[in-house]
Design a protein around this motif. Structure first.
Motif, PDB file in Angstrom:
ATOM      1  N   VAL A  15       0.831  -1.204   0.000  1.00  0.00           N
ATOM      2  CA  VAL A  15       0.000   0.000   0.000  1.00  0.00           C
ATOM      3  C   VAL A  15       0.865   1.254   0.000  1.00  0.00           C
ATOM      4  N   GLU A  49       2.398   2.204  -3.251  1.00  0.00           N
ATOM      5  CA  GLU A  49       1.464   2.666  -4.274  1.00  0.00           C
ATOM      6  C   GLU A  49       0.992   4.099  -4.027  1.00  0.00           C
ATOM      7  N   ASN A 103     -18.815  -1.093  -6.229  1.00  0.00           N
ATOM      8  CA  ASN A 103     -17.593  -1.454  -6.933  1.00  0.00           C
ATOM      9  C   ASN A 103     -17.085  -0.340  -7.843  1.00  0.00           C
ATOM     10  N   CYS A 112     -15.575   3.901  -8.089  1.00  0.00           N
ATOM     11  CA  CYS A 112     -14.909   4.992  -7.386  1.00  0.00           C
ATOM     12  C   CYS A 112     -15.586   6.297  -7.751  1.00  0.00           C
ATOM     13  N   CYS A 168     -13.131   6.664  -2.302  1.00  0.00           N
ATOM     14  CA  CYS A 168     -12.368   5.500  -2.761  1.00  0.00           C
ATOM     15  C   CYS A 168     -13.052   4.235  -2.249  1.00  0.00           C
ATOM     16  N   VAL A 169     -13.304   3.282  -3.117  1.00  0.00           N
ATOM     17  CA  VAL A 169     -13.986   2.039  -2.769  1.00  0.00           C
ATOM     18  C   VAL A 169     -13.042   0.878  -3.023  1.00  0.00           C
ATOM     19  N   SER A 170     -12.920  -0.010  -2.061  1.00  0.00           N
ATOM     20  CA  SER A 170     -12.097  -1.200  -2.202  1.00  0.00           C
ATOM     21  C   SER A 170     -12.796  -2.363  -1.520  1.00  0.00           C
ATOM     22  N   TRP A 171     -13.173  -3.344  -2.299  1.00  0.00           N
ATOM     23  CA  TRP A 171     -13.851  -4.523  -1.790  1.00  0.00           C
ATOM     24  C   TRP A 171     -15.097  -4.116  -1.003  1.00  0.00           C
ATOM     25  N   SER A 172     -15.148  -4.428   0.277  1.00  0.00           N
ATOM     26  CA  SER A 172     -16.365  -4.152   1.052  1.00  0.00           C
ATOM     27  C   SER A 172     -16.265  -2.867   1.862  1.00  0.00           C
ATOM     28  N   ARG A 194     -15.236   1.566   1.972  1.00  0.00           N
ATOM     29  CA  ARG A 194     -15.026   2.792   1.218  1.00  0.00           C
ATOM     30  C   ARG A 194     -14.724   3.924   2.191  1.00  0.00           C
TER      31      ARG A 194
END
Length: 278
Positions: free
Chosen positions: A113, A116, A247, A249, A254-258, A260
């Motif tokens: 993470v 990135e 699912n 953005c 920001c949304v990631s898997w389950s 946000r």
């Protein structure tokens, strides 16, 4: 068959847990074969030699039955392969297994993470800026403290970020005078102030999980506590299954898997701290 190993402690005794995984009639069996006491340093060489001696004594033909062996992304381990432990097993239902212990799993995720952030530019500048500051003898004398060294250990990264925060005014003024191109940008400082509390919380969990008196069954609670702290820290929300944007953005989110998080709410408190400090 596949071999999986992990070092741990129980009642202050270090041991190596060796598991054997085999496929039998369509079922994948995970057998805890033995816990081998460890009295030497946990280096790759010592672990390898210990396993070879044990397996030779247990089953002389184990080399012919073993499909493959690798280790996780820890720099001191052998067989590094993109940060994952991958075992291939001749079983249609479970062709690939990925195995790592709790500490290594957290370490690999955090490294991924952080690398990135801002396309990798944030961590690269933190590293280069620390090298610049560590070479400035006059600055070190005036501050009576030397910039910590940035290494792969996350406790060191936490100390480095804390140093940046505690002395941001002095190091910015010095950089603007002696090396303007090395002066951190406002965006870099915002990320630094946002990431630092998370790294500190993770480091606390690292120290707890490394306690020789901590039982494996007790690790889960400390990991859940860390997750709870990070959720509150970054204003994370749970995405419901029937949410249309689960699912995607959206702008400012920001949304990631389950989960946000709103980028505005997650950094508002840290940005306020930066403005107050500067």
């Amino acid at each position: 068959m596949s071999l999986a190993g992990d070092g741990s402690t129980h009642h202050s005794q270090s041991f190596f847990d060796l598991r054997v995984r085999i496929c039998f009639r369509g079922w994948l069996l995970n057998l805890h074969l033995v816990a081998i006491p460890m009295f030497d340093r946990h280096t790759a060489g010592n672990i390898f030699n210990m396993l070879v001696k044990f397996l030779d004594a247990l089953y002389g033909k184990w080399r012919a039955k073993l499909i493959g062996m690798s280790s996780d992304g820890e720099n001191m381990m052998t067989g590094r392969h993109t940060g994952l432990v991958t075992r291939m097993i001749a079983c249609a239902e479970n062709p690939v297994l990925r195995i790592w212990c709790a500490l290594h799993q957290i370490d690999l995720v955090v490294k991924s993470v952080v690398e990135e952030l801002a396309g990798g530019e944030w961590i690269m500048f933190a590293w280069s800026f620390s090298i610049f500051l560590r070479a400035q003898a006059n600055l070190i004398t005036s501050m009576a403290i030397k910039c910590p060294k940035k290494t792969n250990r996350w406790t060191h990264l936490g100390r480095l970020l804390q140093f940046f925060k505690d002395h941001c005014c002095m190091i910015v003024a010095y950089a603007e005078t002696h090396r303007p191109e090395q002066t951190p940008t406002s965006a870099w400082w915002v990320i630094t102030f946002a990431v630092s509390p998370a790294i500190n919380a993770i480091n606390v969990t690292f120290v707890i999980l490394q306690n020789r008196l901590l039982l494996i069954a007790q690790q889960e609670q400390h990991i859940h506590t860390l997750i709870g702290s990070l959720v509150v820290m970054f204003c994370v929300e749970i995405v419901q299954e029937n949410d249309d944007d689960a699912n995607t953005c959206q702008s400012g989110r920001c949304v990631s898997w389950s989960m946000r998080s709103s980028s505005t709410s997650a950094t508002r408190g840290h940005s306020r701290s930066l403005a107050t400090t500067t």
